[in-house]
Motif scaffolding. Structure first.
Motif, PDB file in Angstrom:
ATOM      1  N   ASN A   2      33.650  37.646  48.432  1.00 28.82           N
ATOM      2  CA  ASN A   2      33.239  36.486  47.658  1.00 28.82           C
ATOM      3  C   ASN A   2      33.626  35.174  48.352  1.00 28.82           C
ATOM      4  O   ASN A   2      34.236  35.171  49.413  1.00 28.82           O
ATOM      5  N   SER A   4      35.772  32.756  47.741  1.00 34.36           N
ATOM      6  CA  SER A   4      37.169  32.378  47.974  1.00 34.36           C
ATOM      7  C   SER A   4      37.739  33.076  49.212  1.00 34.36           C
ATOM      8  O   SER A   4      38.489  32.470  49.978  1.00 34.36           O
ATOM      9  N   GLN A  48      39.864  34.390  41.517  1.00 37.13           N
ATOM     10  CA  GLN A  48      38.705  35.253  41.704  1.00 37.13           C
ATOM     11  C   GLN A  48      39.069  36.704  41.990  1.00 37.13           C
ATOM     12  O   GLN A  48      38.309  37.607  41.631  1.00 37.13           O
TER      13      GLN A  48
END
Length: 87
Positions: A2, A4, A48
């Motif tokens: 993802n 992050s 996250q």
């Protein structure tokens, strides 16, 4: 992967590239900038991905910026009174 984690990897690459460029102040200004960017980024990674991935990213960041961590530890010991030599 993802967003992050991609940003954390880009941060690590930037830290390595910045460490290779010579500096007159022994890279301290760059370290402060990297810390300023890295702390919110670490919070985003934890948000996250959870705390375990966050701890891994924290350990990776601490390995890249080890001298500020060493000086922080020395300062903390001095403030707590454990850094004084007893005679």
């Amino acid at each position: 992967m993802n967003l992050s984690l991609i940003l954390a990897c880009l941060w690590a690459i930037a830290a390595n590239v910045l460490a290779m460029i010579p500096s007159k102040d022994n890279l301290w200004f760059r370290a402060y900038v990297l810390i300023g960017i890295g702390i919110p980024l670490l919070g985003y990674v934890v948000y996250q991905n959870g705390p375990w991935v966050g701890l891994f990213v924290l350990a990776a960041g601490m390995s890249l910026l080890r001298w500020p961590i060493v000086y922080l530890g020395r300062w903390a010991r001095r403030m707590l009174g454990r850094g004084k030599e007893q005679s």
